[in-house]
Design an enzyme around this catalytic site. Structure first.
Site, mmCIF file in Angstrom:
data_model
loop_
_atom_site.group_PDB
_atom_site.id
_atom_site.type_symbol
_atom_site.label_atom_id
_atom_site.label_comp_id
_atom_site.label_asym_id
_atom_site.label_seq_id
_atom_site.Cartn_x
_atom_site.Cartn_y
_atom_site.Cartn_z
ATOM 1 N N LYS A 148 0.852 -1.203 0.000
ATOM 2 C CA LYS A 148 0.000 0.000 0.000
ATOM 3 C C LYS A 148 0.878 1.239 0.000
ATOM 4 C CE LYS A 148 -1.878 1.554 3.998
ATOM 5 N NZ LYS A 148 -1.575 2.951 4.321
ATOM 6 N N ARG A 195 -4.461 10.291 5.133
ATOM 7 C CA ARG A 195 -3.282 11.131 5.357
ATOM 8 C C ARG A 195 -2.359 11.136 4.134
ATOM 9 N NH1 ARG A 195 0.367 14.101 8.963
ATOM 10 N NH2 ARG A 195 2.424 13.615 8.182
ATOM 11 N N CYS A 239 -5.541 8.347 10.101
ATOM 12 C CA CYS A 239 -5.849 7.545 11.291
ATOM 13 C C CYS A 239 -5.843 8.420 12.546
ATOM 14 C CB CYS A 239 -4.776 6.469 11.448
ATOM 15 S SG CYS A 239 -4.729 5.339 10.076
HETATM 16 C C1 EPZ Z 1 4.048 6.653 7.148
HETATM 17 O O1 EPZ Z 1 3.243 7.658 7.718
HETATM 18 C C2 EPZ Z 1 3.109 5.483 6.858
HETATM 19 N N1 EPZ Z 1 2.087 5.920 5.909
HETATM 20 C C3 EPZ Z 1 2.452 5.034 8.172
HETATM 21 O O2 EPZ Z 1 1.620 3.900 7.875
HETATM 22 C C4 EPZ Z 1 3.556 4.608 9.141
HETATM 23 O O3 EPZ Z 1 2.960 4.245 10.376
HETATM 24 C C5 EPZ Z 1 4.527 5.783 9.347
HETATM 25 O O4 EPZ Z 1 5.052 6.220 8.078
HETATM 26 C C6 EPZ Z 1 5.707 5.418 10.240
HETATM 27 O O5 EPZ Z 1 6.390 4.341 9.689
HETATM 28 C C7 EPZ Z 1 2.394 5.981 4.586
HETATM 29 O O6 EPZ Z 1 3.511 5.696 4.171
HETATM 30 C C8 EPZ Z 1 1.296 6.409 3.665
HETATM 31 P P1 EPZ Z 1 5.883 9.863 9.611
HETATM 32 P P2 EPZ Z 1 3.807 9.166 7.888
HETATM 33 O O7 EPZ Z 1 5.818 11.193 8.981
HETATM 34 O O8 EPZ Z 1 4.787 9.456 6.831
HETATM 35 C C9 EPZ Z 1 6.162 12.918 13.186
HETATM 36 C C10 EPZ Z 1 -0.399 2.720 7.691
HETATM 37 O O9 EPZ Z 1 -1.226 2.205 8.451
HETATM 38 N N2 EPZ Z 1 6.141 14.011 12.190
HETATM 39 O O10 EPZ Z 1 7.027 8.952 9.297
HETATM 40 O O11 EPZ Z 1 2.642 10.058 8.047
HETATM 41 C C11 EPZ Z 1 4.866 12.132 13.260
HETATM 42 O O12 EPZ Z 1 3.931 12.817 14.075
HETATM 43 C C12 EPZ Z 1 0.187 4.075 8.041
HETATM 44 O O13 EPZ Z 1 -0.010 2.217 6.600
HETATM 45 C C13 EPZ Z 1 6.297 15.329 12.624
HETATM 46 O O14 EPZ Z 1 6.425 15.597 13.814
HETATM 47 O O15 EPZ Z 1 4.559 9.066 9.276
HETATM 48 C C14 EPZ Z 1 5.313 10.830 13.844
HETATM 49 O O16 EPZ Z 1 5.423 10.965 15.246
HETATM 50 C C15 EPZ Z 1 -0.188 4.526 9.441
HETATM 51 N N3 EPZ Z 1 6.277 16.320 11.703
HETATM 52 C C16 EPZ Z 1 6.707 10.630 13.251
HETATM 53 O O17 EPZ Z 1 7.108 11.920 12.777
HETATM 54 C C17 EPZ Z 1 6.127 16.071 10.372
HETATM 55 O O18 EPZ Z 1 6.123 17.050 9.575
HETATM 56 C C18 EPZ Z 1 6.763 9.668 12.070
HETATM 57 O O19 EPZ Z 1 5.731 10.045 11.180
HETATM 58 C C19 EPZ Z 1 5.977 14.740 9.945
HETATM 59 C C20 EPZ Z 1 6.000 13.719 10.869
#
Ligand code: EPZ
Length: 406
Positions: A22, A75, A99
């Protein structure tokens, strides 16, 4: 609202083929905006989030805008913003949906785009970004405050059309980032270092990419890990095929440490249920650490380990919403703040009515229901359909008594 009904305690057996990834497919589809003619894709899973992404792209190709109502539903829609900004010099998008697993800010995306020359305004409807006519989209030297998967993918895609070199430090290293870079490079981009914390992109000054090589989605590593957990709990023998175990070192090691019976090949995994497991402690981490998307399914597994296990969720602050429902089934999980759970096992589970709060917790509930005594109803099936292809049909084929009810 559709639900899944699961009758527990049926032995699973057989072979299940893992679907395309996905998250790899979502970013690769968004990258299609960078091409003169939209590229071809194979092994993309037919799931709700992919259908929504394709709808958004169709609307963009026709009207050059992002449909807010659709974008708010997941998202990953934010993945379109960078490529559209790079292609058109301007983009508007809603506050990202998705989510309930945490605040999920987008500060690192906005900071990177601002450095690349975008003027950013925000209002109640969302964000508007515009590259001023005087400047152009320029390459930057940028260090992520926090490793962000879609943040890394977004700035990497934007940089492909920028003027000059972009260097991204403290980039996320998930396999989906390398598969995106490989797809871009196969079609004329110059992206080096994807999969490591330091990525260098040689921007081409705004020339859209010519399509040469289609995107073929790699197997979904989170689905693979979830099936290995399911099989370790409920299968006489489950053969998981078309997968890439090398991307699952941490979760497979955790299952091994717990005493699960696992055999691993280069593109297959065979798991057999055990009746007793050792307790293990896990901490979710960025790749290659234990993936946060497997935390909920693994917590179900730990309810069947004999002893005390500790789960620490380091990535999201709101990703323990599955605990109350698991406790209602008979688990003994105590929450210590938003990030830590203590699981006392082994506890028999009983069928219950539950609601899927997000994609991954929804599958965790199906795993729990499959080993529970009695019948469970898992509501909000849409959340599960967002992430898994024809789950009821595929799980029925390996012996689970599961069916969809409206
Ligand atoms: C990706 O989400 C995945 N989604 C998520 O999978 C996955 O859980 C996540 O990465 C972590 O591995 C997709 O790839 C579409 P992050 P993403 O930005 O990119 C913080 C699923 O079920 N953060 O890596 O949105 C954030 O709050 C989904 O398939 C900031 O603070 O996650 C988190 O604590 C759920 N500021 C951490 O970084 C920002 O600007 C990691 O989030 C961006 C993120």
């Amino acid at each position: 609202m559709a639900s899944f009904i699961v009758e527990g305690n049926n032995l699973l057996r057989g072979t299940i083929e893992v679907s395309g990834s996905k998250n790899a497919a979502l970013s690769a589809l968004a990258a299609g905006i960078l091409f003169k003619t939209f590229p071809e894709y194979f092994r993309v899973p037919d799931i709700e989030d992919i259908r929504r992404m394709r709808e958004l792209i169709d609307v963009f190709l026709e009207h050059k805008t992002i449909n807010t109502e659709i974008a708010k539903r997941f998202r990953a829609s934010i993945l379109l913003a960078g490529p559209i900004l790079a292609r058109l010099g301007a983009v508007s998008f809603p506050h990202p949906g998705g989510c309930l697993i945490g605040a999920r800010p987008i500060d690192v995306f906005l900071e990177g785009w601002r450095m690349m020359g975008a003027y950013i305004s925000e209002d109640k409807d969302g964000y508007h970004l515009e590259i001023s006519k005087q400047t152009s989209l320029r390459g930057i030297d940028y260090t992520f405050r926090v490793k962000s998967v879609t943040g890394t993918e977004s700035l990497m895609m934007t940089a492909v059309l920028a003027h000059g070199i972009t260097t991204l430090h403290n980039s996320a290293c998930e396999p989906e980032i390398k598969s995106l870079a490989d797809f871009l490079n196969a079609n004329g981009a110059v992206v080096c270092g994807a999969g490591t914390p330091d990525i260098v992109v040689k921007g081409n000054g705004g020339a859209l990419l010519d399509f040469h090589k289609p995107f073929v989605s790699p197997p979904d590593r989170i689905e693979t890990g979830s099936l290995a957990i399911l099989g370790s709990l409920a299968a006489d023998e489950l053969r998981i095929t078309q997968c890439n175990p090398a991307e699952l070192e941490a979760p497979l090691q955790a299952l091994n440490n717990a005493g699960a019976s696992i055999e691993v090949g280069d593109n297959w995994i065979i798991v057999k249920k055990s009746d007793c497991f050792f307790p293990v402690d896990i901490e979710t981490r960025e790749y290659p650490g234990f993936p946060t998307d497997l935390q909920a399914p693994f917590m179900v597994f730990l309810t069947q380990a004999g002893g005390t296990s500790i789960v620490r969720e380091n990535i999201f602050e709101g990703r323990m919403t599955h605990v109350p429902s698991l406790n209602a089934m008979g688990a003994r999980i105590s929450l210590k703040g938003n990030h830590r759970a203590v699981i006392e096992g082994k506890t028999p589970l009983v069928g219950c009515a539950m609601e899927s709060p997000d994609i991954r917790a929804g599958l965790a509930f199906i795993i729990a229901a499959s080993i529970a005594n009695g019948t469970s109803r898992i509501g909000n099936a849409y959340q599960i359909d967002r992430g898994y292809v024809a789950l009821d049909k595929r799980l029925s084929e390996i012996g689970m008594h599961i069916f969809r009810a409206d």
